[in-house]
Design an enzyme around this catalytic site. Structure first.
Site, PDB file in Angstrom:
ATOM      1  N   GLU A  43      20.731  34.415  36.704  1.00  0.00           N
ATOM      2  CA  GLU A  43      19.328  34.011  36.702  1.00  0.00           C
ATOM      3  C   GLU A  43      18.556  34.605  35.542  1.00  0.00           C
ATOM      4  OE1 GLU A  43      20.912  33.794  40.891  1.00  0.00           O
ATOM      5  OE2 GLU A  43      20.939  35.311  39.306  1.00  0.00           O
TER       6      GLU A  43
ATOM      7  N   ARG B  53      15.355  37.495  41.005  1.00  0.00           N
ATOM      8  CA  ARG B  53      16.330  38.253  40.238  1.00  0.00           C
ATOM      9  C   ARG B  53      16.039  38.213  38.730  1.00  0.00           C
ATOM     10  NH1 ARG B  53      22.319  37.099  42.457  1.00  0.00           N
ATOM     11  NH2 ARG B  53      22.441  39.364  42.364  1.00  0.00           N
TER      12      ARG B  53
ATOM     13  N   LYS C  84      39.547  26.608  48.352  1.00  0.00           N
ATOM     14  CA  LYS C  84      38.423  26.313  49.236  1.00  0.00           C
ATOM     15  C   LYS C  84      38.797  25.179  50.175  1.00  0.00           C
ATOM     16  CE  LYS C  84      34.552  27.658  46.256  1.00  0.00           C
ATOM     17  NZ  LYS C  84      33.365  27.186  45.526  1.00  0.00           N
TER      18      LYS C  84
END
Length: 620
Positions: free
Chosen positions: A371, A399, A285
């Site tokens: 979730e 979700r 990243k």
């Protein structure tokens, strides 16, 4: 591209589509990658957006479009944070300065924005399911289309990704899954031997021998099983792909995701193979921009910054954000009650749990992008006497709706949902907007639902919800509040009790949550009574009955979908009470509100002060 920029980006200036990219010789691609990185840094420094992830996928993006015949071949990206390089080389380079702005480019892949965006995303862990669907559809129509899913390692923590892997491995779908391991969290095994083996295993010779041997040895069961085990154990010694192999994928990697020659070779080899394949790459990243390399989390999503130093430009505010109010409250509450535990589905920074995770590490649970698990985990903890606080974005709570109903509300368990990013979220757009939580929460029995109008109410409502002996939700918006002073002491609000903030005549404006300031300004202009309703469930029915008797028009205002929202609850109550009173409901329209400046979006929805005034005057 402007003439002044062409000297800075000589190769990129001539790339208007992947077809142009494929005309370049492979030895020029590293220089193009460098130009794209610089272009992304300069662009995001001005517009803000997601930075670190996209810097890490430049070489991968180039290699994919170089090898595959996009858009005929389909690339399905996961989450979308990593797709700025993809946007740049698919005809949107000269629109990048409009990124995440009203009427400009979306921050995520979007099907109606480009034919190269084969699937719209925003939530994570959807790519493998979507790519599998596309691959099976291609087979159904006898198409030669190739399909590639690119999924980050964080997204692999979601059950949906494994459900899709499990299904795909049981098919002969012609698809490739690329696992972009961008934090080396799965395996650091990247070196010469691994790279050489990955090339060998993906090549035509190995594939031919492997397939031919299967046909021969299947007729000799003992030899077939011995050969299968020998192959699996040989690969298992040097590659961490046993899990994926067991799921039915041919696994290759890990390889350096910034090594363009190796990437291109691997993709060409894998493109020639059939059936489910998985390529594991390791990227970094923020690659190419040192501040983002050093702190990829900080530069995951950024506002405007100095592209030379990485220093963020001054965006200070005198008032804390709602997220910061929650952050302070949960630390204070944890000091008072050792039963408090915090749960987040991979949103520690976004949900304001950084300080809590540092101060109370044993009471902090980041479950990854899961979730559903987060909510049922909270239910299990509540069963055993703990007091869980689930810190979650409104859009992500969607979700876990079944778990919210079945595992928490049905059992009337004391779980507090701290729902961030309720309402519109500005530049992130409809995939991240919290437009529906009041609608989907208030129909659930046992729920206590509150919406604060300012910072202090947020603190007091969180305390109220924590003390409540059942499921409770406090929904609050992104960004800063109106600057209301926050009381250090905490006191529980009287359940279902509204507050009259302004006394007027003829009209009563009932505000639910974050739009109270606009309602008060409209009330001043119209000489209307203004009520801060505070509670969506239960409603202050006694006050509603009185208002229906005393005023000719009741106006409900909310930053939630009109259908099924707080205004609907008022309508239902008055209808049941047979109150003969006019009601005007104002809220988010029956459409997905696009990205842009939040104030502008609210105005477009008629929810700014003048919009409220205009709607009331037209109704009168």
């Amino acid at each position: 591209m402007q003439e002044s920029q062409k000297s800075l980006y000589p190769l990129l200036a001539d790339i208007d589509s992947p077809a142009d990219l494929r005309q370049l010789s492979a030895d020029k691609l590293p220089l193009l990658a460098s130009e794209i990185r610089n272009f992304i840094v300069q662009t995001v420094a001005s517009t803000g957006g997601h930075l670190a992830a996209g810097l890490g996928t430049v070489e991968l993006t180039l290699a994919l479009h170089y090898v595959y015949n996009t858009p005929a071949d389909k690339l399905v990206w996961d989450v979308g944070h990593q797709t700025y390089p993809h946007k740049i080389i698919t005809g949107r380079r000269d629109l990048m300065h409009t990124l995440r702005q009203h009427g400009g480019l979306a921050g995520f892949p979007k099907r109606d924005e480009s034919e190269y965006d084969s699937f719209g995303v925003g939530h994570s862990s959807t790519s493998i399911s979507a790519a599998l669907g596309m691959s099976l559809a291609a087979a159904h129509s006898d198409s030669n289309q190739k399909t590639v899913a690119i999924i980050g390692d964080g997204a692999m923590t979601a059950g949906m990704a494994f459900e899709a892997l499990n299904h795909a491995g049981d098919t002969d779908a012609d698809m490739l899954v690329i696992l972009n391991d961008n934090e080396m969290s799965i395996s650091p095994n990247v070196g010469g031997l691994s790279k050489h083996l990955a090339k060998l295993l993906s090549g035509k010779f190995y594939s031919t021998v492997r397939t031919g041997s299967k046909k021969v040895l299947q007729h000799i069961p003992n030899m077939w099983e011995l050969a299968r085990r020998a192959e699996e154990h040989m690969k298992g010694m040097v590659v961490p792909g046993t899990l994926f192999e067991e799921l039915g994928f041919n696994y290759f990697g890990p390889i350096d995701g910034h090594d363009l020659p190796t990437l291109i070779t691997m993709l060409r080899n894998l493109k020639a193979q059939s059936g489910p394949q998985l390529l594991h790459i390791v990227t970094h990243k923020g690659k190419g921009f040192k501040p983002a390399e050093d702190n990829p989390c900080l530069y995951h999503g950024v506002g405007s910054f100095d592209p030379e130093t990485g220093n963020k430009l001054d965006q200070s505010s005198s008032s804390p954000s709602y997220t910061q109010v929650f952050s302070d409250w949960i630390c204070d509450m944890a000091m008072l009650d050792e039963r408090l535990v915090a749960i987040t589905p991979a949103m520690r920074e976004g949900s304001g749990l950084v300080d809590f995770s540092s101060q109370f590490p044993d009471r902090y649970h980041d479950v990854g992008i899961a979730e559903q698990h987060a909510v049922t985990l909270a239910a299990g903890m509540a069963c055993e006497g703990l007091k869980p606080v689930v810190a979650i974005y409104s859009t992500f709570l969607q979700r876990a709706y079944d778990q919210l109903i079945h595992d928490v509300a049905l059992q009337n368990l004391p779980v507090l949902f701290a729902i961030d990013r309720a309402g519109l979220v500005g530049a992130d757009g409809p995939t991240h907007a919290g437009s529906f939580d009041l609608s989907f929460l208030r129909c659930i029995p046992n729920m206590l639902i509150m919406a604060p109008a300012n910072e202090n109410e947020t603190r007091q409502m969180l305390y109220t919800g924590f003390l409540y002996n059942g499921p409770a939700a406090v929904r609050y918006p992104r960004g800063q509040g109106p600057g209301t002073a926050i009381e250090t002491d905490m006191s529980a609000l009287e359940t279902g009790k509204a507050e009259i903030c302004r006394q007027g005549h003829t009209i009563a404006i009932l505000s639910f949550g974050s739009l109270l300031s606009n309602a008060l300004e409209a009330g001043e202009e119209l000489d209307a009574t203004v009520v801060n309703m505070r509670f969506i469930k239960p409603l202050d029915t006694a006050l509603l009955n009185q208002l229906a008797q005393d005023y000719s028009l009741l106006v409900t205002v909310e930053e939630n979908a009109l259908m099924g929202g707080a205004g609907s609850s008022v309508n239902e109550h008055l209808l049941n009470q047979q109150k003969n009173c006019q009601v005007l409901n104002l809220g988010l329209p029956d459409q997905f509100v696009e990205h842009g400046n939040t104030a502008k979006l609210l105005a477009d929805c008629g929810l700014d002060t003048q919009g409220v005034v205009k709607a009331i005057r037209e109704r009168k």
